[in-house]
Design a protein around this motif. Structure first.
Motif, PDB file in Angstrom:
ATOM      1  N   VAL A   9       0.880  -1.179   0.000  1.00  0.00           N
ATOM      2  CA  VAL A   9       0.000   0.000   0.000  1.00  0.00           C
ATOM      3  C   VAL A   9       0.911   1.221   0.000  1.00  0.00           C
ATOM      4  CG1 VAL A   9      -1.847   1.225   1.181  1.00  0.00           C
ATOM      5  CG2 VAL A   9      -1.697  -1.276   1.377  1.00  0.00           C
ATOM      6  N   VAL A  10       0.780   2.047  -1.009  1.00  0.00           N
ATOM      7  CA  VAL A  10       1.617   3.252  -1.085  1.00  0.00           C
ATOM      8  C   VAL A  10       0.806   4.427  -0.545  1.00  0.00           C
ATOM      9  CG1 VAL A  10       3.115   4.646  -2.536  1.00  0.00           C
ATOM     10  CG2 VAL A  10       2.653   2.258  -3.151  1.00  0.00           C
ATOM     11  N   GLY A  11       1.231   4.954   0.606  1.00  0.00           N
ATOM     12  CA  GLY A  11       0.494   6.021   1.282  1.00  0.00           C
ATOM     13  C   GLY A  11      -0.357   5.434   2.391  1.00  0.00           C
ATOM     14  N   GLY A  12       0.051   5.697   3.646  1.00  0.00           N
ATOM     15  CA  GLY A  12      -0.702   5.149   4.787  1.00  0.00           C
ATOM     16  C   GLY A  12      -1.660   6.161   5.370  1.00  0.00           C
ATOM     17  N   GLY A  13      -2.419   6.813   4.501  1.00  0.00           N
ATOM     18  CA  GLY A  13      -3.336   7.865   4.946  1.00  0.00           C
ATOM     19  C   GLY A  13      -4.712   7.341   5.296  1.00  0.00           C
ATOM     20  N   THR A  14      -5.716   8.172   5.071  1.00  0.00           N
ATOM     21  CA  THR A  14      -7.095   7.854   5.435  1.00  0.00           C
ATOM     22  C   THR A  14      -7.526   6.518   4.822  1.00  0.00           C
ATOM     23  OG1 THR A  14      -7.405  10.241   5.217  1.00  0.00           O
ATOM     24  CG2 THR A  14      -9.384   8.917   5.602  1.00  0.00           C
ATOM     25  N   ALA A  15      -7.325   6.376   3.527  1.00  0.00           N
ATOM     26  CA  ALA A  15      -7.698   5.129   2.852  1.00  0.00           C
ATOM     27  C   ALA A  15      -6.617   4.070   3.012  1.00  0.00           C
ATOM     28  CB  ALA A  15      -7.942   5.391   1.360  1.00  0.00           C
ATOM     29  N   GLY A  16      -5.346   4.480   2.906  1.00  0.00           N
ATOM     30  CA  GLY A  16      -4.237   3.526   2.873  1.00  0.00           C
ATOM     31  C   GLY A  16      -4.085   2.740   4.165  1.00  0.00           C
TER      32      GLY A  16
ATOM     33  N   GLU B 246       5.038   4.853   3.669  1.00  0.00           N
ATOM     34  CA  GLU B 246       4.476   6.172   3.996  1.00  0.00           C
ATOM     35  C   GLU B 246       5.590   7.225   4.118  1.00  0.00           C
ATOM     36  OE1 GLU B 246       1.507   7.844   4.353  1.00  0.00           O
ATOM     37  OE2 GLU B 246       2.778   9.498   5.023  1.00  0.00           O
ATOM     38  N   SER B 247       5.342   8.393   3.534  1.00  0.00           N
ATOM     39  CA  SER B 247       6.324   9.497   3.592  1.00  0.00           C
ATOM     40  C   SER B 247       6.542  10.009   5.003  1.00  0.00           C
ATOM     41  CB  SER B 247       5.822  10.692   2.773  1.00  0.00           C
ATOM     42  OG  SER B 247       5.805  10.410   1.429  1.00  0.00           O
ATOM     43  N   HIS B 248       5.455  10.077   5.770  1.00  0.00           N
ATOM     44  CA  HIS B 248       5.560  10.595   7.134  1.00  0.00           C
ATOM     45  C   HIS B 248       6.018   9.486   8.096  1.00  0.00           C
ATOM     46  CE1 HIS B 248       2.866  13.698   5.414  1.00  0.00           C
ATOM     47  NE2 HIS B 248       3.583  14.486   6.193  1.00  0.00           N
TER      48      HIS B 248
ATOM     49  N   LEU C 187       0.794   7.025  10.577  1.00  0.00           N
ATOM     50  CA  LEU C 187      -0.327   6.768   9.664  1.00  0.00           C
ATOM     51  C   LEU C 187      -1.384   7.870   9.794  1.00  0.00           C
ATOM     52  CD1 LEU C 187      -0.718   2.904  10.273  1.00  0.00           C
ATOM     53  CD2 LEU C 187       0.398   4.040   8.338  1.00  0.00           C
ATOM     54  N   GLY C 188      -2.324   7.875   8.875  1.00  0.00           N
ATOM     55  CA  GLY C 188      -3.475   8.782   8.998  1.00  0.00           C
ATOM     56  C   GLY C 188      -3.589   9.817   7.901  1.00  0.00           C
ATOM     57  N   GLY C 189      -2.469  10.206   7.285  1.00  0.00           N
ATOM     58  CA  GLY C 189      -2.523  11.131   6.143  1.00  0.00           C
ATOM     59  C   GLY C 189      -3.232  12.429   6.468  1.00  0.00           C
ATOM     60  N   SER C 190      -4.249  12.765   5.681  1.00  0.00           N
ATOM     61  CA  SER C 190      -4.955  14.037   5.885  1.00  0.00           C
ATOM     62  C   SER C 190      -5.524  14.144   7.298  1.00  0.00           C
ATOM     63  CB  SER C 190      -6.100  14.182   4.876  1.00  0.00           C
ATOM     64  OG  SER C 190      -5.577  14.307   3.580  1.00  0.00           O
TER      65      SER C 190
ATOM     66  N   PRO D 278     -13.637  17.034  11.982  1.00  0.00           N
ATOM     67  CA  PRO D 278     -14.178  15.693  12.175  1.00  0.00           C
ATOM     68  C   PRO D 278     -14.427  14.966  10.855  1.00  0.00           C
ATOM     69  CG  PRO D 278     -15.933  17.318  12.221  1.00  0.00           C
ATOM     70  CD  PRO D 278     -14.666  18.074  11.952  1.00  0.00           C
ATOM     71  N   LEU D 279     -14.869  13.694  10.995  1.00  0.00           N
ATOM     72  CA  LEU D 279     -15.395  12.970   9.838  1.00  0.00           C
ATOM     73  C   LEU D 279     -16.715  13.639   9.485  1.00  0.00           C
ATOM     74  CD1 LEU D 279     -15.173   9.219  10.989  1.00  0.00           C
ATOM     75  CD2 LEU D 279     -13.372  10.619   9.984  1.00  0.00           C
ATOM     76  N   MET D 280     -16.891  13.989   8.226  1.00  0.00           N
ATOM     77  CA  MET D 280     -18.196  14.550   7.847  1.00  0.00           C
ATOM     78  C   MET D 280     -19.257  13.449   7.902  1.00  0.00           C
ATOM     79  SD  MET D 280     -18.489  17.777   7.187  1.00  0.00           S
ATOM     80  CE  MET D 280     -17.480  18.237   8.572  1.00  0.00           C
TER      81      MET D 280
ATOM     82  N   MET E 230      -6.833  24.620  -1.407  1.00  0.00           N
ATOM     83  CA  MET E 230      -6.219  23.850  -0.312  1.00  0.00           C
ATOM     84  C   MET E 230      -6.452  24.618   0.985  1.00  0.00           C
ATOM     85  SD  MET E 230      -2.427  23.099  -1.740  1.00  0.00           S
ATOM     86  CE  MET E 230      -1.987  22.961  -3.440  1.00  0.00           C
ATOM     87  N   SER E 231      -6.170  24.006   2.121  1.00  0.00           N
ATOM     88  CA  SER E 231      -6.205  24.731   3.406  1.00  0.00           C
ATOM     89  C   SER E 231      -5.067  24.233   4.276  1.00  0.00           C
ATOM     90  CB  SER E 231      -7.525  24.494   4.143  1.00  0.00           C
ATOM     91  OG  SER E 231      -8.601  25.048   3.419  1.00  0.00           O
ATOM     92  N   LEU E 232      -4.417  25.166   4.964  1.00  0.00           N
ATOM     93  CA  LEU E 232      -3.370  24.792   5.922  1.00  0.00           C
ATOM     94  C   LEU E 232      -3.982  24.894   7.314  1.00  0.00           C
ATOM     95  CD1 LEU E 232      -0.399  23.925   6.195  1.00  0.00           C
ATOM     96  CD2 LEU E 232       0.147  26.323   6.656  1.00  0.00           C
TER      97      LEU E 232
ATOM     98  N   ILE F 131     -14.902  12.581   1.281  1.00  0.00           N
ATOM     99  CA  ILE F 131     -14.873  12.647   2.746  1.00  0.00           C
ATOM    100  C   ILE F 131     -14.286  11.371   3.351  1.00  0.00           C
ATOM    101  CG2 ILE F 131     -16.716  14.350   3.021  1.00  0.00           C
ATOM    102  CD1 ILE F 131     -18.476  11.801   3.773  1.00  0.00           C
ATOM    103  N   GLN F 132     -13.829  11.514   4.580  1.00  0.00           N
ATOM    104  CA  GLN F 132     -13.010  10.447   5.174  1.00  0.00           C
ATOM    105  C   GLN F 132     -13.732   9.113   5.310  1.00  0.00           C
ATOM    106  OE1 GLN F 132     -10.590  11.588   8.610  1.00  0.00           O
ATOM    107  NE2 GLN F 132     -10.776  13.697   7.961  1.00  0.00           N
ATOM    108  N   GLN F 133     -15.023   9.154   5.670  1.00  0.00           N
ATOM    109  CA  GLN F 133     -15.695   7.859   5.869  1.00  0.00           C
ATOM    110  C   GLN F 133     -15.766   7.070   4.570  1.00  0.00           C
ATOM    111  OE1 GLN F 133     -18.677   7.448   8.934  1.00  0.00           O
ATOM    112  NE2 GLN F 133     -19.007   9.637   8.824  1.00  0.00           N
TER     113      GLN F 133
END
Ligand SMILES: Cc1cc2nc3c(=O)[nH]c(=O)nc-3n(C[C@H](O)[C@H](O)[C@H](O)COP(=O)(O)OP(=O)(O)OC[C@H]3O[C@@H](n4cnc5c(N)ncnc54)[C@H](O)[C@@H]3O)c2cc1C
Length: 454
Positions: A21-28, A46-48, A51-54, A62-64, A185-187, A410-412
């Protein structure tokens, strides 16, 4: 641009896995857990260093909400993660979904669940190139402190959010709206030592109802008259804020972090291509400049913030939309409007169309035509890229139009897409089929057996 020729070199093969799995974020992260639980030798790259990404690196909480009749549309591993987080008070309810979470603790929960499933991790490793045998991906090359390494896998899941693997493997991709303009985007950042009772008193006076944790919420969007609008207007006049600082301003509470609020802003609208390193660099610099002004504004104009301080600024700018990989099915706005269902549906969505404009004062195009009990499905085929074999795509970069992506991102949904990719990768290996040959109906049935609400 001037170019140079890179010298040929030998690269060590670090190992062989069933699923990478490339990228261990929300989906990964969820894809990794799902594949490992199916008995696959699984690696997340994962680059970071977490885990968790965004959700973690970009502080997106929150999760929408995504529910029908008070019941969540996305269950399965994503829900399990949130249930585990709530045991320590680090996740609370938003409407009918468990979804306001402490991003720092989410890093622990995801890692624990993944390691418990037997998965392996490679942090601080950046995917740089696919290993191709004609149109078939056999593995990847990563850049690490130990140098360039080759990792071989039977099925590769691209969960980079930006479709990095699919793009470099040669799959067709698209990005942005009809003019190629991406969403803003948003920081994101968070502020601590806030007197929340005092801030709640202030908001109650303005809005007529009392805010309380975990769902503490306030917002201002230029062009809409909201409770905080006069304070923004005053700050523009006083030169404390630039007018674009108020194009989108939003505050959320965070469970498990008393006295702290999380900010879904500032919005970066000038350079929005998340696959362009200059744009990414600009987002961090411009974002920090805006955050400095917003901090000053909070302390001077909003009661409760007088002694507050900056806790953290996201290390990874929040990207709403970038590359989308064309797959065996292409989701469109019509699929949403018509609430289409599919025999190989692997996720249910009713979150509205939600496009953050890049135009000055452009606000958000946020709407839904769906009846209260209606939802659309996302078919397995939207995860299967055209032209490349042994590759699945998961998360916000699946095969969808600009408008369709704005709803499914969205994350879910990303959790559900992650679980589907992990399960599909395992099924294809067990059955000796390519992911394209695999019957999506079987993926759906297996997901139902694993607790998905389909
Ligand atoms: C500002 C903002 C606000 C949002 N608000 C909400 C909200 O309130 N609620 C909600 O539910 N959703 C929200 N979303 C949407 C949602 O958070 C994202 O769409 C979703 O998290 C994306 O998940 P993903 O798995 O596709 O990507 P990500 O979670 O971003 O994961 C991608 C992962 O891949 C890694 N990666 C990328 N490239 C490489 C590489 N080359 N090599 C190795 N690793 C790599 C990254 O480090 C990251 O960990 C918001 C999004 C943004 C940007």
């Amino acid at each position: 641009m001037e170019t140079i020729l890179e010298a040929e070199r030998k690269i060590p093969v670090k190992g062989y896995w069933d699923v990478i799995v490339v990228g261990g974020g929300t989906a990964g992260a969820i894809a990794g857990i799902a594949a490992a639980r199916e008995g696959m030798k699984t690696l997340i790259v994962e680059s970071h260093g977490f885990l968790g990404g965004s959700a973690t690196a970009s502080l997106v909480t929150p999760l929408m909400s995504n529910h029908v009749d008070g019941k969540p549309l996305n269950t399965g591993i994503g829900l399990e993660v949130m249930e585990r987080l709530s045991q320590s008070g680090d996740c609370g309810k938003l409407h009918h979904n468990l979804g306001i979470f402490n991003w720092e603790m989410l890093k622990f929960t995801l890692e624990e669940l993944y390691l418990e499933a037997g998965g392996e991790l490679l942090y601080h490793s950046h995917f740089s190139a696919p290993l191709m045998a004609e149109k078939s991906i056999q593995g990847i090359i990563v850049e690490t402190k130990s140098g360039r390494l080759a990792l071989k896998g039977k099925v590769i899941i691209d969960a980079t959010g930006d479709g990095d693997v699919a793009f470099k493997a040669g799959a067709p991709v698209e990005s942005g709206d009809e003019f190629g303009i991406n969403q803003a985007m948003s920081l994101r950042f968070s502020v601590g030592n806030i007197d929340l009772e005092k801030f709640a008193d202030f908001l109650e006076e303005l809005e007529g109802y009392r805010q309380s944790l975990p769902f503490f919420h306030a917002s201002h969007v230029n062009g809409n008259r909201q409770a905080l609008t006069p304070y923004f207007e005053k700050a523009y006049q006083d030169g404390v804020l630039e007018e674009t600082d108020g194009d989108y301003f939003q505050i959320f509470g965070v469970p498990g972090r008393p006295g702290e609020l999380s900010f879904n802003c500032p919005r970066i609208s000038s350079k929005t291509d998340a696959t362009n390193v200059d744009h990414l660099t600009n987002a961090q610099i411009e974002g920090r400049q805006r955050i400095k002004r917003l901090l000053n504004f909070l302390r001077k104009y909003l009661p409760g913030f007088e002694n507050s301080y900056l806790v953290t600024v996201a290390g990874m700018v929040g990207v709403r939309e970038s590359r989308r990989v064309r797959g065996e099915y292409y989701l469109t706005e019509d699929d949403y409007i018509e609430a289409r269902k599919f025999p190989d549906g692997i996720a249910k969505n009713r979150y509205p169309i939600d496009i953050h404009s890049t135009k000055k004062g452009g606000g958000v195009n946020f709407h839904s035509n769906l009846a209260p009990n209606e939802y659309q499905e996302i078919p397995y085929r939207a995860l299967v890229p055209l032209e490349i074999d042994n590759l699945l795509v998961s998360g916000r970069c699946i095969s969808a139009s600009f408008v369709a992506e704005s709803s499914i991102r969205i994350q879910q949904n990303c959790h559900a897409l992650g679980q589907a990719a992990g399960v599909a990768a395992a099924l294809s290996i067990k059955e000796g089929l390519t992911v394209r040959e695999l019957d999506g109906v079987k993926v759906r049935q297996t997901l139902i057996e694993r607790g998905a609400n389909l």
